[in-house]
Design a protein around this motif. Structure first.
Motif, PDB file in Angstrom:
ATOM      1  N   LEU A 281       0.861  -1.173   0.000  1.00 54.59           N
ATOM      2  CA  LEU A 281       0.000   0.000   0.000  1.00 54.59           C
ATOM      3  C   LEU A 281       0.900   1.227   0.000  1.00 54.59           C
ATOM      4  O   LEU A 281       1.714   1.410   0.910  1.00 54.59           O
ATOM      5  N   SER A 282       0.765   2.056  -1.024  1.00 50.06           N
ATOM      6  CA  SER A 282       1.585   3.265  -1.096  1.00 50.06           C
ATOM      7  C   SER A 282       0.690   4.494  -1.141  1.00 50.06           C
ATOM      8  O   SER A 282      -0.450   4.443  -1.604  1.00 50.06           O
ATOM      9  N   GLY A 283       1.222   5.606  -0.627  1.00 48.74           N
ATOM     10  CA  GLY A 283       0.469   6.850  -0.607  1.00 48.74           C
ATOM     11  C   GLY A 283       1.352   8.003  -0.207  1.00 48.74           C
ATOM     12  O   GLY A 283       2.591   7.878  -0.151  1.00 48.74           O
ATOM     13  N   ASP A 284       0.741   9.145   0.087  1.00 48.88           N
ATOM     14  CA  ASP A 284       1.510  10.330   0.437  1.00 48.88           C
ATOM     15  C   ASP A 284       2.368  10.138   1.682  1.00 48.88           C
ATOM     16  O   ASP A 284       3.384  10.809   1.850  1.00 48.88           O
ATOM     17  N   SER A 285       1.927   9.241   2.550  1.00 47.28           N
ATOM     18  CA  SER A 285       2.651   9.056   3.814  1.00 47.28           C
ATOM     19  C   SER A 285       3.743   8.006   3.740  1.00 47.28           C
ATOM     20  O   SER A 285       4.401   7.718   4.736  1.00 47.28           O
ATOM     21  N   GLY A 286       3.896   7.359   2.580  1.00 45.83           N
ATOM     22  CA  GLY A 286       4.957   6.372   2.463  1.00 45.83           C
ATOM     23  C   GLY A 286       4.476   5.053   1.895  1.00 45.83           C
ATOM     24  O   GLY A 286       3.532   5.009   1.091  1.00 45.83           O
ATOM     25  N   LEU A 287       5.102   3.988   2.331  1.00 40.93           N
ATOM     26  CA  LEU A 287       4.841   2.651   1.796  1.00 40.93           C
ATOM     27  C   LEU A 287       4.696   1.647   2.924  1.00 40.93           C
ATOM     28  O   LEU A 287       5.495   1.636   3.862  1.00 40.93           O
ATOM     29  N   SER A 288       3.664   0.801   2.833  1.00 44.83           N
ATOM     30  CA  SER A 288       3.487  -0.292   3.791  1.00 44.83           C
ATOM     31  C   SER A 288       3.434  -1.608   3.043  1.00 44.83           C
ATOM     32  O   SER A 288       2.720  -1.737   2.037  1.00 44.83           O
ATOM     33  N   LEU A 289       4.196  -2.565   3.533  1.00 41.78           N
ATOM     34  CA  LEU A 289       4.178  -3.921   2.992  1.00 41.78           C
ATOM     35  C   LEU A 289       3.633  -4.859   4.060  1.00 41.78           C
ATOM     36  O   LEU A 289       4.006  -4.759   5.230  1.00 41.78           O
ATOM     37  N   THR A 290       2.756  -5.758   3.662  1.00 41.13           N
ATOM     38  CA  THR A 290       2.308  -6.827   4.556  1.00 41.13           C
ATOM     39  C   THR A 290       2.844  -8.138   4.000  1.00 41.13           C
ATOM     40  O   THR A 290       2.511  -8.526   2.876  1.00 41.13           O
ATOM     41  N   GLU A 291       3.708  -8.766   4.772  1.00 37.73           N
ATOM     42  CA  GLU A 291       4.337 -10.001   4.327  1.00 37.73           C
ATOM     43  C   GLU A 291       4.168 -11.077   5.385  1.00 37.73           C
ATOM     44  O   GLU A 291       3.685 -10.822   6.491  1.00 37.73           O
ATOM     45  N   PHE A 292       4.559 -12.292   5.033  1.00 32.19           N
ATOM     46  CA  PHE A 292       4.371 -13.438   5.918  1.00 32.19           C
ATOM     47  C   PHE A 292       5.697 -13.826   6.561  1.00 32.19           C
ATOM     48  O   PHE A 292       6.730 -13.889   5.887  1.00 32.19           O
ATOM     49  N   SER A 293       5.663 -14.100   7.849  1.00 34.56           N
ATOM     50  CA  SER A 293       6.863 -14.561   8.556  1.00 34.56           C
ATOM     51  C   SER A 293       6.531 -15.823   9.341  1.00 34.56           C
ATOM     52  O   SER A 293       5.371 -16.098   9.650  1.00 34.56           O
ATOM     53  N   ALA A 294       7.568 -16.575   9.669  1.00 34.47           N
ATOM     54  CA  ALA A 294       7.378 -17.879  10.306  1.00 34.47           C
ATOM     55  C   ALA A 294       6.916 -17.744  11.752  1.00 34.47           C
ATOM     56  O   ALA A 294       7.233 -16.766  12.430  1.00 34.47           O
ATOM     57  N   TYR A 295       6.194 -18.753  12.218  1.00 36.38           N
ATOM     58  CA  TYR A 295       5.892 -18.860  13.636  1.00 36.38           C
ATOM     59  C   TYR A 295       7.087 -19.390  14.405  1.00 36.38           C
ATOM     60  O   TYR A 295       7.339 -19.002  15.532  1.00 36.38           O
ATOM     61  N   GLY A 296       7.827 -20.306  13.813  1.00 34.51           N
ATOM     62  CA  GLY A 296       8.977 -20.915  14.477  1.00 34.51           C
ATOM     63  C   GLY A 296       8.901 -22.419  14.422  1.00 34.51           C
ATOM     64  O   GLY A 296       8.939 -23.018  13.344  1.00 34.51           O
ATOM     65  N   VAL A 297       8.757 -23.053  15.557  1.00 40.31           N
ATOM     66  CA  VAL A 297       8.615 -24.508  15.629  1.00 40.31           C
ATOM     67  C   VAL A 297       7.126 -24.836  15.739  1.00 40.31           C
ATOM     68  O   VAL A 297       6.437 -24.349  16.636  1.00 40.31           O
ATOM     69  N   ILE A 298       6.649 -25.661  14.835  1.00 36.45           N
ATOM     70  CA  ILE A 298       5.250 -26.083  14.842  1.00 36.45           C
ATOM     71  C   ILE A 298       5.156 -27.529  15.302  1.00 36.45           C
ATOM     72  O   ILE A 298       5.912 -28.390  14.834  1.00 36.45           O
ATOM     73  N   GLY A 299       4.252 -27.794  16.212  1.00 33.94           N
ATOM     74  CA  GLY A 299       3.948 -29.157  16.627  1.00 33.94           C
ATOM     75  C   GLY A 299       2.725 -29.647  15.885  1.00 33.94           C
ATOM     76  O   GLY A 299       1.652 -29.045  15.978  1.00 33.94           O
TER      77      GLY A 299
END
Length: 504
Positions: A153-171
């Protein structure tokens, strides 16, 4: 290990240090740590990582060690935790390569045949041909890194990215009904999202689960992945499962099984994904293509001997087309059981002592096997046992997971929809409807609110077998994720870059 093997191991380790900056596929020590002591330590690890007792890919049973399989849950979680630290340094390209490697392993005909046949033999459930199909689609139609789409999302106030990151260890708790399918499916999705995974398989599917984990680890090792991205225990048990759920190093729990285990993971206080039970109704109204509906219902009900929770468990049909539907289902591989005494015997045979669920001994058994217990001999073409019942019969109310299909007559489609909602029990799992009335199809979909709603097809089309869309064997109705994929196992992270002119 002979001198030649040791020399090769030394050369391999030294090459990692000299090429450390060239690739992130196998994280190694920093330049500050590349002294003689650390190199020797690494060489010792390499030379001890392949003991003579580790089986080849042809070894599927016995007490020999398997790669990624540990004697205790503590050891398994420790290994996965250490692997997670290393895995953070791997690129998205590395992850994609590892996922492709898993796909490559489980699309080999000999591997598919081995694990599919072994699943049937070890668990005593399902059938070989459909296990082949399920394992193949798990390997080919489970989304990988391509599922992790970054939005901007970009606009006059800058840029925002929404990305995916890991939880870590999954059981991950896996069922005896779909043991290898779930391991293949979850490994691809969870590794694609950047996690490591600790499996707690059902004890009745121990051997084939160890084989699946071993095959994954061998392939990942070939590709230079950090060791122990996918791990499990040599002796699955309730105690090991409880230990995994309680361990603070496990960041997320994913349970594929009955309502009790789903309830348990949801009460741990951790992020949990629960794939619970279903009792999918199939509604047929007077506008349906009856011949096709009959064939689809029988094929869906018979798929892997009715083990999948998505499979048709009861049919609710408008009375004016009921006789013809039953006739067509008989032509499509159903045996109609009409004798009241035999029906009573069947009920005593396949229900538990309280009559509140299935007799485990018959879960996933074939129609011919069950009929033989009633002294009824049929040919191999019979795939489903068909019988007419009242709407509150135990066969209608309880999920049995065997190719036994009760048929209930109703006066009209609205009554059929109401009854379907009732017998689905609010599981929000799967429902099927055969109709050409778009208004009624829409009504049922809106009111029953299931994760999967199949229109004019067999139930298995809802997980990508002959239908559009990706596959999963973790269908999370109770916790709302629905048809899980890599993004289900990842956190959402917002990255914001602010325009300098807007900083105050």
């Amino acid at each position: 290990m002979n001198e030649q093997d040791i020399a090769q191991a030394v050369e391999k380790v030294l090459s990692k240090y000299t090429n450390a900056t060239a690739s992130n596929a196998q994280p190694v020590a920093s330049n500050a740590d590349t002294n003689l002591e650390s190199i020797v330590s690494q060489i010792l690890k390499e030379t001890q990582a392949q003991p003579q007792s580790v089986p080849s890919q042809d070894t599927v049973r016995g007490s020999a060690e398997y790669l990624g399989c540990f004697t205790s849950m503590e050891e398994a979680i420790s290994a996965a935790s250490q692997a997670q630290v290393q895995y953070r340094h791997c690129t998205m390209g590395d992850r994609a390569a590892f996922v492709k490697g898993i796909r490559d392993v489980f699309t080999q005909d000999d591997v598919l045949e081995k694990i599919s046949r072994m699943s049937v033999e070890e668990t005593g459930m399902g059938n070989f041909e459909d296990k082949l199909t399920k394992n193949r689609i798990a390997a080919t139609k489970t989304p990988g890194t391509e599922d992790l789409v970054t939005s901007a999302l970009s606009g006059d106030s800058g840029l925002s990215l929404t990305e995916f990151s890991a939880y870590g260890v999954i059981g991950s708790i896996t069922p005896t009904t779909n043991p290898t399918e779930t391991i293949i499916n979850n490994s691809i999705g969870m590794l694609a999202a950047g996690n490591t995974v600790v499996y707690s398989p059902h004890p009745r599917s121990r051997n084939v689960s160890l084989v699946a984990v071993d095959l994954i680890n061998r392939k990942l090792a070939e590709l230079g992945a950090p060791a122990n991205l996918v791990v499990t225990v040599l002796e699955p048990s309730i105690d090991n499962t409880n230990a995994m759920m309680k361990d603070p190093r496990v960041n997320m729990l994913v349970a594929t099984g009955g309502p009790s285990i789903v309830k348990t993971v949801m009460s741990t206080g951790k992020k949990a994904i629960g794939a619970g039970a279903g009792n999918p109704p199939a509604v047929v109204d007077e506008t349906a293509n009856i011949e096709k509906a009959a064939k689809d219902i029988i094929n869906g009900c018979a798929f892997d001997n009715n083990l999948p929770c998505i499979a048709e468990k009861e049919v609710i049909v408008v009375n004016e087309v009921a006789d013809y539907l039953i006739h067509c289902m008989k032509k499509s591989g159903a045996y109609l059981l009409c004798d009241r005494q035999k029906i009573q015997q069947l009920q005593s045979l396949v229900l538990n002592e309280k009559g509140t669920g299935p007799n485990i001994a018959f879960v996933g058994k074939g129609a011919r096997y069950i009929l033989e217990k009633l002294d009824i001999q049929v040919g191999d073409d019979v795939k489903v046992i068909l019988l007419e019942t009242e709407r509150n019969h135990p066969f209608v109310i309880h999920e049995l997971m065997m190719p036994l299909l009760p048929v209930v007559r109703v006066e009209n489609v609205d009554e059929a929809i109401d009854l379907a909602i009732k017998v689905e029990h609010g599981n929000r799992h799967t429902a099927i409807m055969h109709s050409t009335n778009v208004e009624k199809l829409t009504k049922m979909a809106r009111l029953i609110q299931t994760t999967i709603f199949v229109k004019n097809g067999p139930s298995y089309s809802g997980i990508g077998v002959g239908g559009e869309g990706h596959t999963t064997f973790t269908i999370a109705g109770p916790t709302g994720e629905g048809i899980t994929s890599a993004r289900s196992f990842a956190r959402h992270r917002r990255c914001v870059m602010v325009e300098a002119l807007n900083i105050r």
